[in-house]
Scaffold this motif. Sequence first.
Motif: not given
Length: 301
Positions: A66-68, A120-121, A123-124, A156, A159
């Motif tokens: 996760k980017v976060e 990354d996000v 789904t991206d 997830n 998405n």
Amino acid sequence: MSLFNGTDSCHSFFEKVLLALVTSLKVMKKILLLTDFSKNATNAILYALQFFSGNPCTFYLMYVHKVESYISDDLLENSKDSVYEAIAEKPKAKLKSLKATLIKDYAHEHYEFKTVIDYDVFTDAIKQAVRKFSLDYIVMGSNGASNVKEVLMGSNTINVIEKVSCKTLVVPSGYRFKLPHEFLVVLNPTTLLDQYLMDIIIAFITRFKLKLHVLRLVKNIVDTTVVVNDLDNLAYLGARYQRVEADDVDKAVAKYLETHPIDITTYVAQDKSFVERLFSASPNKEIKSRMNLPLLVLHSQ
């Protein structure tokens, strides 16, 4: 326009089936196996490895960080590369270990395993993988949605289904592989059984030797236009076909599952509300019964 009209179309149909079978035997499938190293993800991976047995496949074992999760202070004090390397150290080791185990356990198969880590996000990252590796399938697990952690997994799954255009196989938590025989395709009133979908269905049932069931949901039982098109296209497949006038999709499918020994359910990802109900935080009993089976999601062209 019907796919199979007259003798010429009949010959064309059988040529199509033969081509689908030959192609599926010769072409190596490229399959993305998503993992967060949970029991649920591992179970989905093991299901996929047994499901595609006998097929030459390249499996991409993918972990998305996760980017976060990046700590802003770390990014300020260190270079991005060093932070990424530190973050990736544990998942890289886990992927390496998982890959080694699968290579050993499935040495008898024509399988190749590769590992992928992305930052990354969610789904991206998957979209990029689909494009980069020209993926045929995505495989992921889903717990349904009975607690907070599982709702996140459901999110997830939703998405991926809604935003990533690739055939996606969703395996319920704890589902143990058994050789599938009966394959149900659910068609919503707005779903057109066109040549693109027919090609996918024919290739799938031919390669895996599945009995095809088609449940056509209609808004008006008197309107037979879409049904005539369906029957024309399915004429030579020996499919069990049923149309149902139903406002409640969930109950219609649940009822069919109660009376037929289905092993895999399939639908086309057009109806966003349908997808959201399928993995909702408080699914009704009809949806829960459907989530006891693997779900293959197709995308219209």
